[in-house]
Design a protein around this motif. Structure first.
Motif, short mmCIF file in Angstrom:
data_model
loop_
_atom_site.label_atom_id
_atom_site.label_comp_id
_atom_site.label_asym_id
_atom_site.label_seq_id
_atom_site.Cartn_x
_atom_site.Cartn_y
_atom_site.Cartn_z
N GLU A 6 6.11 23.09 -14.59
CA GLU A 6 5.61 21.80 -15.02
C GLU A 6 4.61 21.25 -13.99
O GLU A 6 4.72 21.53 -12.80
N VAL A 7 3.66 20.46 -14.47
CA VAL A 7 2.67 19.79 -13.62
C VAL A 7 2.69 18.31 -13.99
O VAL A 7 2.60 17.98 -15.18
N ALA A 8 2.79 17.45 -13.00
CA ALA A 8 2.78 16.00 -13.24
C ALA A 8 1.96 15.32 -12.16
O ALA A 8 2.07 15.67 -10.98
N VAL A 9 1.14 14.36 -12.55
CA VAL A 9 0.23 13.69 -11.63
C VAL A 9 0.23 12.20 -11.95
O VAL A 9 0.22 11.82 -13.12
N VAL A 10 0.21 11.37 -10.91
CA VAL A 10 0.07 9.92 -11.09
C VAL A 10 -0.77 9.38 -9.93
O VAL A 10 -0.69 9.88 -8.80
N ARG A 28 3.07 17.21 1.97
CA ARG A 28 3.28 18.26 0.98
C ARG A 28 4.57 18.99 1.31
O ARG A 28 4.74 19.48 2.43
N VAL A 29 5.48 19.02 0.35
CA VAL A 29 6.78 19.64 0.55
C VAL A 29 6.95 20.75 -0.50
O VAL A 29 6.87 20.47 -1.70
N PRO A 30 7.16 21.99 -0.07
CA PRO A 30 7.36 23.06 -1.04
C PRO A 30 8.69 22.91 -1.77
O PRO A 30 9.68 22.45 -1.20
N MET A 31 8.72 23.27 -3.04
CA MET A 31 9.96 23.23 -3.82
C MET A 31 11.02 24.14 -3.22
O MET A 31 12.21 23.90 -3.41
N SER A 32 10.59 25.13 -2.47
CA SER A 32 11.55 26.06 -1.88
C SER A 32 12.45 25.39 -0.85
O SER A 32 13.43 25.98 -0.41
N THR A 33 12.15 24.14 -0.46
CA THR A 33 13.03 23.40 0.45
C THR A 33 14.04 22.54 -0.30
O THR A 33 14.86 21.87 0.32
N SER A 34 13.97 22.55 -1.62
CA SER A 34 14.88 21.76 -2.45
C SER A 34 16.09 22.59 -2.87
O SER A 34 15.94 23.63 -3.52
N GLY A 35 17.27 22.11 -2.51
CA GLY A 35 18.49 22.81 -2.91
C GLY A 35 18.61 22.92 -4.42
O GLY A 35 19.06 23.93 -4.95
N ARG A 36 18.19 21.88 -5.12
CA ARG A 36 18.26 21.90 -6.59
C ARG A 36 17.33 22.98 -7.15
O ARG A 36 17.71 23.72 -8.05
N ALA A 37 16.11 23.07 -6.64
CA ALA A 37 15.18 24.09 -7.11
C ALA A 37 15.71 25.49 -6.80
O ALA A 37 15.60 26.40 -7.62
N LEU A 38 16.29 25.65 -5.61
CA LEU A 38 16.83 26.96 -5.25
C LEU A 38 18.02 27.34 -6.11
O LEU A 38 18.15 28.48 -6.56
N VAL A 47 5.68 19.25 -4.00
CA VAL A 47 5.51 17.81 -4.21
C VAL A 47 4.49 17.36 -3.16
O VAL A 47 4.64 17.65 -1.98
N LYS A 48 3.44 16.69 -3.61
CA LYS A 48 2.40 16.21 -2.71
C LYS A 48 2.28 14.70 -2.89
O LYS A 48 2.15 14.22 -4.01
N ALA A 60 0.60 10.86 -6.38
CA ALA A 60 1.54 11.96 -6.20
C ALA A 60 1.21 13.06 -7.20
O ALA A 60 0.83 12.78 -8.34
N GLN A 61 1.34 14.29 -6.74
CA GLN A 61 1.15 15.45 -7.59
C GLN A 61 2.37 16.33 -7.43
O GLN A 61 2.81 16.60 -6.31
N ILE A 62 2.92 16.77 -8.55
CA ILE A 62 4.12 17.59 -8.51
C ILE A 62 3.91 18.81 -9.39
O ILE A 62 3.50 18.68 -10.55
N VAL A 63 4.18 19.97 -8.84
CA VAL A 63 4.13 21.22 -9.59
C VAL A 63 5.47 21.89 -9.38
O VAL A 63 5.88 22.13 -8.25
N GLY A 64 6.18 22.17 -10.47
CA GLY A 64 7.47 22.84 -10.35
C GLY A 64 8.44 22.38 -11.42
O GLY A 64 8.13 21.51 -12.25
N ALA A 65 9.62 22.95 -11.36
CA ALA A 65 10.67 22.62 -12.32
C ALA A 65 10.99 21.13 -12.26
O ALA A 65 11.07 20.54 -11.18
N ARG A 66 11.14 20.50 -13.40
CA ARG A 66 11.52 19.09 -13.55
C ARG A 66 10.47 18.12 -12.99
O ARG A 66 10.78 16.99 -12.68
N ALA A 67 9.22 18.56 -12.89
CA ALA A 67 8.16 17.68 -12.40
C ALA A 67 8.01 16.45 -13.28
O ALA A 67 7.77 15.35 -12.78
#
Length: 126
Positions: A6-10, A28-38, A47-48, A60-67
């Motif tokens: 998913e891609v979400a921007v605001v 900028r935080v990679p999704m790979s640091t999220s326990g939920r994403a892992l 997440v930027k 904010a710009q978000i690319v990844g699951a549940r963006a």
């Protein structure tokens, strides 16, 4: 339009913010640091967050699951003229995806695996 991931921007993008301000803060935080994403086996993305030098959230710009779920918190924060510190200091239940917005980017001295608790740093046990 739906995409995977998913891609979400605001708000403003980093380039738009740089045109409007002399200096901007970008986290900028990679999704790979999220326990939920892992745990969902969806570590791709990031997440930027873009802010003015005074901490005012600009976008904010978000690319990844549940963006599409996560962007809702950033949208509300922009509407309320929130700062990055407002986002960082707000408790969020661990199971919610928007928690990623309040996770500050790791500094070079921090491990990317350093856990954070809803009300501050996690307590280390020997």
């Amino acid at each position: 339009m739906y995409t995977d991931p998913e891609v979400a921007v605001v708000g403003k993008s980093e380039s738009e913010a740089r045109k409007a301000h002399d200096d901007v803060l970008v986290g900028r935080v990679p999704m790979s640091t999220s326990g939920r994403a892992l745990s969902a086996n969806k570590p791709a993305g990031y997440v930027k967050v873009v802010a003015a030098p005074n901490g005012e959230l600009l976008g904010a710009q978000i690319v990844g699951a549940r963006a599409s779920d996560t962007i809702a918190e950033a949208t509300l924060a922009l509407e309320l003229d929130a700062t990055v510190d407002d986002l960082r200091g707000r408790p969020t239940p661990i199971r919610l995806s928007p928690r990623r917005l309040r996770t500050p980017p790791p500094t070079p001295s921090e491990s990317r695996f350093t856990p954070t608790a809803p009300f501050g740093p996690a307590i280390s046990h020997p």
